[in-house]
Motif scaffolding. Structure first.
Motif, mmCIF file in Angstrom:
data_model
loop_
_atom_site.group_PDB
_atom_site.id
_atom_site.type_symbol
_atom_site.label_atom_id
_atom_site.label_comp_id
_atom_site.label_asym_id
_atom_site.label_seq_id
_atom_site.Cartn_x
_atom_site.Cartn_y
_atom_site.Cartn_z
ATOM 1 N N SER A 288 28.146 -24.115 -83.366
ATOM 2 C CA SER A 288 27.354 -22.891 -83.481
ATOM 3 C C SER A 288 26.169 -23.049 -84.424
ATOM 4 O O SER A 288 25.424 -22.085 -84.651
ATOM 5 N N LYS A 294 24.462 -24.103 -79.471
ATOM 6 C CA LYS A 294 24.138 -23.082 -80.458
ATOM 7 C C LYS A 294 23.669 -21.790 -79.781
ATOM 8 O O LYS A 294 22.668 -21.791 -79.051
ATOM 9 N N ASP A 295 24.401 -20.719 -80.014
ATOM 10 C CA ASP A 295 24.065 -19.373 -79.529
ATOM 11 C C ASP A 295 23.995 -19.257 -78.007
ATOM 12 O O ASP A 295 23.604 -18.214 -77.500
ATOM 13 N N TYR A 297 26.000 -18.571 -75.402
ATOM 14 C CA TYR A 297 27.330 -18.091 -75.030
ATOM 15 C C TYR A 297 27.590 -18.228 -73.530
ATOM 16 O O TYR A 297 28.727 -18.472 -73.109
ATOM 17 N N TRP A 443 31.087 -20.653 -86.825
ATOM 18 C CA TRP A 443 30.903 -19.392 -86.089
ATOM 19 C C TRP A 443 30.647 -18.272 -87.079
ATOM 20 O O TRP A 443 31.514 -17.962 -87.897
ATOM 21 N N ASP A 444 29.486 -17.657 -87.008
ATOM 22 C CA ASP A 444 29.144 -16.622 -87.977
ATOM 23 C C ASP A 444 28.138 -15.629 -87.383
ATOM 24 O O ASP A 444 27.194 -15.213 -88.058
ATOM 25 N N SER A 445 28.373 -15.242 -86.137
ATOM 26 C CA SER A 445 27.482 -14.266 -85.499
ATOM 27 C C SER A 445 27.599 -12.918 -86.213
ATOM 28 O O SER A 445 28.557 -12.666 -86.958
ATOM 29 N N GLU A 447 28.372 -10.144 -84.998
ATOM 30 C CA GLU A 447 29.551 -9.419 -84.523
ATOM 31 C C GLU A 447 30.819 -9.864 -85.249
ATOM 32 O O GLU A 447 31.632 -9.039 -85.677
ATOM 33 N N GLN A 449 30.948 -11.399 -88.159
ATOM 34 C CA GLN A 449 30.828 -11.051 -89.575
ATOM 35 C C GLN A 449 31.381 -9.655 -89.840
ATOM 36 O O GLN A 449 32.164 -9.450 -90.782
ATOM 37 N N GLN A 478 32.033 -14.927 -76.795
ATOM 38 C CA GLN A 478 31.098 -15.859 -77.424
ATOM 39 C C GLN A 478 31.597 -17.307 -77.409
ATOM 40 O O GLN A 478 30.807 -18.232 -77.630
#
Length: 513
Positions: A288, A294-295, A297, A443-445, A447, A449, A478
């Motif tokens: 991620s 990366k990003d 999905y 992973w730290d989107s 959503e 978080q 994701q």
């Protein structure tokens, strides 16, 4: 082990190493375990590698330990109380506990360890990010103050695997973010570190001044009694060599045996099969932070859509009683079980996968899949998935290295797109590695978080379960990680051993018949 060597060469080297360097068969007072490979540094606070934890939990201890129901029980702690609506935690330590240096454990050691764990530990930020202070409020009393309640605090500090192992104050303070040196492998456990000869063995010996708890042993909790003078952990990457070593009496225990041998070994009187009571599950982590994943999905969902997880489990683990194709991250019957999102677990739809990949802008760029043969199941799963993805027009380039190299490479986001590992049963969702934004995969989107904060800051079980339902649904949307399925791994041991722990290879309370 050199990554460039062929599998045949590595297996031959392992056989030679095993036969020459294992402790002599029948060595009095020495238990010999064949591990899957060379461990990373044994600074268990910084790593979640099982091979390090297997050795390290004999040396280092935590404030709490899980019993057989994965409920945390006091270990170095004596008692605790929670105040201020869950924002103040006061832990009283057992008195008279000694480190292997003969220094008594005090609150200052716990505070120093907790501070380092919070800054650099593999799971430390899950608790310590909300800490406003941690202080020694008495010789044997630690007070932790949080900005918000943490419903999982006791589970978070109940295991050495990336957890709050307690080191002497001076060692914890000087180590920083670098692994502690071998001369500083000083804990409070029933065995103390003696020697590490790279690619040969790690050796620990009984700590005569160890102070066990008075409670009956239960899981990892309760009394820990060292019944062997020494334990020697020998890296043996080849599974066949591990098995034959136990059969021949060169080893007393061998871990992570492949499923295709299960039926025969179950009937073999030269070994006893130790099938785990709790499943592990393979995980394919998406990058991620960098690269093609990366990003993206939709591309991640395309990959998962192409897969038949049952086929991979069958190849990796063999008999059906060793695996279960289930997309839930918690077993049925546990408080966290949910089916939200699992429709996306294993569609095996190549046409739909091609369509999703095209919509994602995928043009055939090789996707770098990092995997090790030290865990044969990892390699088997990766090989099956690579073939299935090729049928969907998705080009995967397997990068096969030894486990120690994988542990280094997975921390370098520019080196890979997907890496393969596995996870043990977790008693709380916050302990799942992909829930940690600093764990490789990162992973730290926005959503996750928000949901992660909501899960951590609540102490109400019903509310936390509702949040976990949303998180599992988000995992399938994701796809930061793909679960392969539940696998009941097994080890083999000498028939002479008694008192073996069904939760895994721990050797306190173990003796020979």
């Amino acid at each position: 082990m050199t990554p460039g060597l062929s599998w045949v060469t590595r297996a031959a080297a392992a056989l030679i190493t095993a036969s020459l360097l294992a402790a002599p068969a029948g060595a009095a007072g020495t238990l010999r375990e064949a591990t899957i490979g060379e461990p990373p540094p044994l600074d268990v606070m910084l790593t979640t590698a099982d091979v390090a934890s297997t050795i390290g939990r004999h040396i280092f201890e935590t404030l709490y330990a899980w019993d057989s129901t994965y409920t945390p029980q006091p270990l170095l702690a004596d008692r605790d109380r929670v105040e201020d609506g869950g924002k103040t935690i006061i832990i009283t330590l057992r008195e008279g506990v000694l480190f292997h240096s003969d220094k008594e454990l005090t609150a200052k050691d716990v505070v120093a360890s907790m501070v380092r764990w919070g800054k650099f530990g593999a799971r430390g930020k899950l608790l310590m990010a909300s800490a406003t202070s941690v202080e020694a409020t008495g010789k044997y009393e630690v007070t932790l103050k949080l900005s918000a309640p943490n419903g999982a605090w006791k589970n978070l500090i109940a295991d050495v695997n990336g957890g709050l192992a307690i080191y002497p104050e001076d060692i914890a303070e000087k180590a920083g973010n670098k692994p502690i040196e071998q001369k500083d492998y000083i804990g409070t456990g029933p065995y103390k570190f003696v020697d590490w000869r790279p690619n040969r063995y790690v050796e620990v010996e009984k700590f005569d001044k160890y102070k066990p708890r008075s409670e009956t042993a239960d899981g990892y909790a309760g009394a820990r009694i060292a019944k062997f003078d020494k334990i020697r952990f020998v890296p043996v990457p080849d599974v066949g060599t591990r098995v034959s070593g136990v059969q021949a009496g060169d080893y007393d225990y061998a871990e992570m045996i492949s499923g295709d041998l299960y039926d025969n070994l179950s009937k073999d009187k030269t070994v006893q099969v130790q099938r785990s009571n709790a499943p592990i599950f393979g995980l394919f982590f998406m990058n991620s932070k960098d690269g093609i994943m990366k990003d993206n999905y939709k591309l991640r969902r395309a990959i998962q859509t192409a897969l038949d997880k049952s086929q991979a489990l069958r190849v990796a683990f063999g008999p059906k009683d060793l695996w279960n194709a289930d997309g839930s991250f918690f077993q049925k019957g546990t408080p966290w079980y949910t089916t939200t999102g699992v429709a996306g677990y294993s569609p095996h739809d190549a046409a739909k996968a091609k369509e999703l990949a095209k919509e994602a802008g995928y043009t055939g760029t090789p996707i770098r899949l990092l995997v090790s043969t030290n865990y044969q199941a990892h390699y088997d799963e990766a090989a099956v998935f690579t073939r299935q993805l090729a049928d969907a027009g998705i080009n995967v380039q397997m990068m096969v290295v030894d486990w120690a190299t994988l542990l280094k490479m997975r921390g370098q986001p520019e080196q890979w797109d997907i890496f393969v590992t596995h996870h043990s049963l977790a008693p709380d969702p916050v302990l799942l590695t992909f829930m940690n934004a600093s764990y490789p995969g990162w992973w730290d989107s926005a959503e996750i978080q928000a949901l992660r904060t909501e899960l951590v800051n609540s102490s109400d079980q019903t509310a936390r379960k509702a949040v976990w339902d949303k998180i599992q649904a988000l995992v399938y949307e994701q796809v930061p990680v793909m679960k392969v399925g539940d696998a009941y791994t097994y080890d083999v041991a000498s028939p002479k051993l008694k008192g073996l722990n069904p939760n895994g290879p721990v050797f306190w309370n173990v003796s020979t018949k």
